[in-house]
Motif scaffolding. Structure first.
Motif, PDB file in Angstrom:
ATOM      1  N   GLN A   1      -1.685   5.211   4.886  1.00 34.25           N
ATOM      2  CA  GLN A   1      -1.822   5.662   6.280  1.00 34.25           C
ATOM      3  C   GLN A   1      -3.114   5.159   6.917  1.00 34.25           C
ATOM      4  O   GLN A   1      -3.149   4.869   8.111  1.00 34.25           O
ATOM      5  N   LEU A   2      -4.165   5.063   6.113  1.00 31.62           N
ATOM      6  CA  LEU A   2      -5.419   4.531   6.663  1.00 31.62           C
ATOM      7  C   LEU A   2      -5.242   3.075   7.070  1.00 31.62           C
ATOM      8  O   LEU A   2      -5.886   2.581   7.987  1.00 31.62           O
ATOM      9  N   HIS A   3      -4.347   2.411   6.371  1.00 30.29           N
ATOM     10  CA  HIS A   3      -4.173   0.977   6.560  1.00 30.29           C
ATOM     11  C   HIS A   3      -3.107   0.643   7.604  1.00 30.29           C
ATOM     12  O   HIS A   3      -3.117  -0.455   8.189  1.00 30.29           O
ATOM     13  N   ALA A   4      -2.208   1.613   7.877  1.00 33.66           N
ATOM     14  CA  ALA A   4      -1.005   1.304   8.666  1.00 33.66           C
ATOM     15  C   ALA A   4      -1.310   0.649  10.018  1.00 33.66           C
ATOM     16  O   ALA A   4      -0.729  -0.391  10.352  1.00 33.66           O
ATOM     17  N   THR A   5      -2.237   1.253  10.771  1.00 35.14           N
ATOM     18  CA  THR A   5      -2.503   0.738  12.121  1.00 35.14           C
ATOM     19  C   THR A   5      -3.157  -0.638  12.077  1.00 35.14           C
ATOM     20  O   THR A   5      -3.091  -1.387  13.043  1.00 35.14           O
ATOM     21  N   CYS A   6      -3.810  -0.942  10.960  1.00 35.60           N
ATOM     22  CA  CYS A   6      -4.559  -2.197  10.872  1.00 35.60           C
ATOM     23  C   CYS A   6      -3.678  -3.347  10.398  1.00 35.60           C
ATOM     24  O   CYS A   6      -4.097  -4.505  10.434  1.00 35.60           O
ATOM     25  N   GLN A   7      -2.492  -2.994   9.936  1.00 36.20           N
ATOM     26  CA  GLN A   7      -1.600  -4.035   9.409  1.00 36.20           C
ATOM     27  C   GLN A   7      -1.217  -5.014  10.523  1.00 36.20           C
ATOM     28  O   GLN A   7      -0.893  -4.585  11.632  1.00 36.20           O
ATOM     29  N   GLY A   8      -1.290  -6.276  10.231  1.00 34.82           N
ATOM     30  CA  GLY A   8      -0.994  -7.274  11.254  1.00 34.82           C
ATOM     31  C   GLY A   8      -2.161  -7.485  12.200  1.00 34.82           C
ATOM     32  O   GLY A   8      -2.090  -8.279  13.130  1.00 34.82           O
TER      33      GLY A   8
ATOM     34  N   TYR B   1       0.805  -1.218   0.000  1.00 34.30           N
ATOM     35  CA  TYR B   1       0.000   0.000   0.000  1.00 34.30           C
ATOM     36  C   TYR B   1       0.845   1.278   0.000  1.00 34.30           C
ATOM     37  O   TYR B   1       0.307   2.368  -0.153  1.00 34.30           O
ATOM     38  N   GLU B   2       2.159   1.128   0.181  1.00 34.22           N
ATOM     39  CA  GLU B   2       3.006   2.307   0.448  1.00 34.22           C
ATOM     40  C   GLU B   2       2.879   3.431  -0.571  1.00 34.22           C
ATOM     41  O   GLU B   2       2.987   4.595  -0.228  1.00 34.22           O
ATOM     42  N   SER B   3       2.662   3.087  -1.829  1.00 34.07           N
ATOM     43  CA  SER B   3       2.726   4.113  -2.868  1.00 34.07           C
ATOM     44  C   SER B   3       1.505   5.031  -2.871  1.00 34.07           C
ATOM     45  O   SER B   3       1.500   6.067  -3.525  1.00 34.07           O
ATOM     46  N   ASN B   4       0.485   4.664  -2.142  1.00 28.21           N
ATOM     47  CA  ASN B   4      -0.723   5.495  -2.135  1.00 28.21           C
ATOM     48  C   ASN B   4      -0.772   6.246  -0.795  1.00 28.21           C
ATOM     49  O   ASN B   4      -0.972   5.648   0.257  1.00 28.21           O
ATOM     50  N   HIS B   5      -0.579   7.573  -0.884  1.00 25.87           N
ATOM     51  CA  HIS B   5      -0.352   8.376   0.325  1.00 25.87           C
ATOM     52  C   HIS B   5      -1.437   8.193   1.397  1.00 25.87           C
ATOM     53  O   HIS B   5      -1.133   7.932   2.553  1.00 25.87           O
TER      54      HIS B   5
ATOM     55  N   GLY C   1      -8.221  -8.957  -4.967  1.00 30.70           N
ATOM     56  CA  GLY C   1      -6.907  -8.340  -4.797  1.00 30.70           C
ATOM     57  C   GLY C   1      -6.657  -7.206  -5.769  1.00 30.70           C
ATOM     58  O   GLY C   1      -7.102  -7.234  -6.921  1.00 30.70           O
ATOM     59  N   PHE C   2      -5.982  -6.187  -5.283  1.00 22.08           N
ATOM     60  CA  PHE C   2      -5.665  -5.015  -6.115  1.00 22.08           C
ATOM     61  C   PHE C   2      -4.482  -4.298  -5.488  1.00 22.08           C
ATOM     62  O   PHE C   2      -4.458  -4.083  -4.271  1.00 22.08           O
ATOM     63  N   ALA C   3      -3.522  -3.951  -6.305  1.00 25.15           N
ATOM     64  CA  ALA C   3      -2.385  -3.183  -5.787  1.00 25.15           C
ATOM     65  C   ALA C   3      -2.695  -1.704  -5.950  1.00 25.15           C
ATOM     66  O   ALA C   3      -2.859  -1.237  -7.091  1.00 25.15           O
ATOM     67  N   PRO C   4      -2.826  -0.956  -4.847  1.00 25.74           N
ATOM     68  CA  PRO C   4      -3.239   0.442  -4.961  1.00 25.74           C
ATOM     69  C   PRO C   4      -2.357   1.247  -5.919  1.00 25.74           C
ATOM     70  O   PRO C   4      -1.147   1.068  -5.976  1.00 25.74           O
ATOM     71  N   VAL C   5      -3.020   2.125  -6.654  1.00 24.64           N
ATOM     72  CA  VAL C   5      -2.341   2.978  -7.625  1.00 24.64           C
ATOM     73  C   VAL C   5      -1.529   4.028  -6.871  1.00 24.64           C
ATOM     74  O   VAL C   5      -1.992   4.568  -5.859  1.00 24.64           O
ATOM     75  N   ALA C   6      -0.329   4.315  -7.355  1.00 22.84           N
ATOM     76  CA  ALA C   6       0.522   5.302  -6.682  1.00 22.84           C
ATOM     77  C   ALA C   6      -0.116   6.687  -6.756  1.00 22.84           C
ATOM     78  O   ALA C   6      -0.523   7.137  -7.823  1.00 22.84           O
TER      79      ALA C   6
END
Ligand code: AMP
Length: 502
Positions: free
Chosen positions: A10-17, A2-6, A146-151
């Protein structure tokens, strides 16, 4: 991935893991985990991409509040698109304006409106999503995996929200990834949201309050939500003992206060009640504290700026004020280009990473309100007391100018609201042959009642003659929009001929 999509990263960061943890408890539906939320969002992103959504394309959405609609919001941003939510109350004619103005690539609507919208879609693909999360778009989403978020970078657009348009046509406020991310990050920290929180989410998601403040802050904190389709007193009271926070508009609080089951015990697990989007009466603040032991935290913001000021989390929450500029947000009060003296009323201007990118395809309007050095003229009149607390006095457009004198409606409304037998009031200016405008007070009496004569008599020795209402009108209720804002424009129209000019 998800890193490339600003914003999404960040919306996803806390939910990771934390994929298996509960995100949303939804009455009459299966609960949704963080993993499930983002998995669904990826499917919507893939479906939108397959429909032709390219980076920067608008996806206009007029649907009921469902978890799928949240996934559609996230999916749009993942696909690089610009999410454009529309109030469910808008008619097809009104939608015609938004569609022709925003030129979306995809329009998502309730199946019941599909045929009508297809006629005005101006080349957009029309897809459906209903109140149960079903429709042609959810079917299309299910076919993907599945989808790789667009940068997307911080200055790219994530959303366009049309302002309620108190005058003239609605304007599309363009919000960038960083406008939304910076505000959510800061609010999470300022209001101390964590994974331990359970937020009652009962606000609509076509507006900045429910979509960005409530949804984004919960995701930024990895907090859980009790996801309600709308304001529902029963469900809110039922959820309160296991929840920790509620975000609401003032009418949430006044309606909950009418129920005797609201008490200290029921609110024992709660740590925070937040109010905004319209002024909270001092009386409501006080009653809430007396009943629950909690002081409501009032904050102020608008579509164009996200949240700009807030009462403190720790420290005094002062009733009738909207607190201080939030961290990273500058605020100033000006009158005709000059900063006003402390305590004086001026137009509130704000600057910071929260401030939008301008109005969609309205460069002139943008230039009028968003100054080259980044200050945004909010159009709200406010004053700041010696301790720094800001009080919103009302919209500049609602200022009454009578016989050449400025009258600030809030000053008169506050006095009227304190009178015995008065529930609430709205003060407006209507055309008057001698004075240009005349002050008119429209008020809702309490059960024991009051009369125009009693109100006039009580105000006579409290207000200068020019500020005293030329007429006091009693009504059963004030006109409000879905966010609980009193519609002064509608009141002005209703009483435009009161002092007929002919
Ligand atoms: P909207 O863009 O629909 O969110 O409307 C924003 C407007 O709502 C602001 O410009 C204010 O006039 C009003 N508003 C929002 N929060 C408050 C508040 N706490 N007190 C008074 N007015 C508010």
């Amino acid at each position: 991935m998800y890193e490339s999509n600003h914003l999404i990263s960040q919306l996803h960061a806390t939910c990771q893991g934390q994929e298996g943890r509960l995100f949303a408890e939804i009455p009459e539906r299966n609960p949704v985990t963080f993993g499930g939320l983002f998995e669904g969002a990826e499917r919507y992103a893939a479906a939108l991409a397959a429909l032709g959504v390219q980076p920067g394309d608008r996806v206009a959405v007029q649907v009921e509040k469902t978890i799928e609609a949240i996934q559609l919001y996230l999916g749009t941003v993942m696909a690089g698109g610009v999410f454009l939510p529309l109030n469910t109350a808008y008619t097809t004619v009104e939608l015609g304006y938004f569609i022709s103005d925003a030129r979306p690539c995809v329009v998502v609507c309730d199946p019941a409106r599909e045929a009508a919208i297809a006629e005005i879609a101006a080349g957009a693909r029309v897809m459906t999503l209903d109140a149960a999360g079903q429709g042609s778009l959810s079917a299309a989403a299910r076919a993907h995996d599945g989808f790789a978020p667009v940068a997307r970078g911080k200055d790219d657009l994530a959303a366009i929200l049309y302002t309620s348009g108190t005058t003239g046509r609605s304007k599309g406020a363009m919000l960038s990834h960083e406008n939304l991310a910076s505000n959510s990050r800061m609010l999470r920290d300022y209001w101390q949201f964590t994974r331990e929180d359970v937020l009652i989410h009962a606000l609509p998601i076509f507006h900045t309050h429910g979509l960005f403040v409530a949804t984004n802050v919960a995701l930024f904190a990895g907090a859980q939500v009790v996801f309600l389709a709308g304001f529902d007193k029963e469900k809110i009271l039922e959820a309160m003992p296991r929840a920790t926070a509620l975000m609401g508009v003032p009418t949430f609080y006044t309606r909950l206060l009418q129920d005797e089951r609201l008490n200290q015990e029921r609110a024992e697990n709660m740590r925070l009640f937040i109010s905004g989007s319209a002024p909270l009466l001092v009386d409501t603040h006080e009653q809430w504290e007396a009943r629950t032991g909690h002081r409501i935290l009032e904050r102020y913001g608008m579509t164009e700026t996200n949240m700009s000021t807030s009462n403190p989390y720790e420290g005094e929450r002062r009733a009738g004020t909207v607190g201080f500029p939030l961290p990273g947000v500058e605020a100033r009060l000006r009158d005709k280009g000059q900063e006003v003296a402390p305590g004086e009323t001026g137009v509130l201007e704000v600057r910071g990473a929260n401030v939008f990118q301008g109005y969609w395809q309205m460069p002139e309007k943008t230039a009028e309100e968003l100054l080259p050095d980044g200050w945004f003229i909010t159009g709200d009149l406010a004053r700041q007391d010696e301790d720094g607390y800001i009080t919103i006095v009302g919209r500049e457009k609602d200022l009454v100018i009578t016989g050449g004198f400025n009258v600030y409606p809030k000053e008169i409304e506050s006095l009227i609201d304190e009178l015995p037998g008065v529930l609430e009031s709205a003060v407006i200016g209507v055309p008057h042959p001698d004075f240009g405008e005349a002050v008119v007070a429209v008020l809702v009496p309490q059960a024991e009642g009051t009369s125009p004569e009693a109100v006039n008599a009580a105000l006579a020795d409290q207000l200068a003659k020019f500020k005293q209402p030329k007429q006091v009108i009693l009504v059963d209720e004030l006109p409000r929009n879905t966010m609980g804002k009193v519609q002064k424009k509608a009141l002005r129209e209703s009483y435009a001929a009161l002092f007929s000019l002919s």
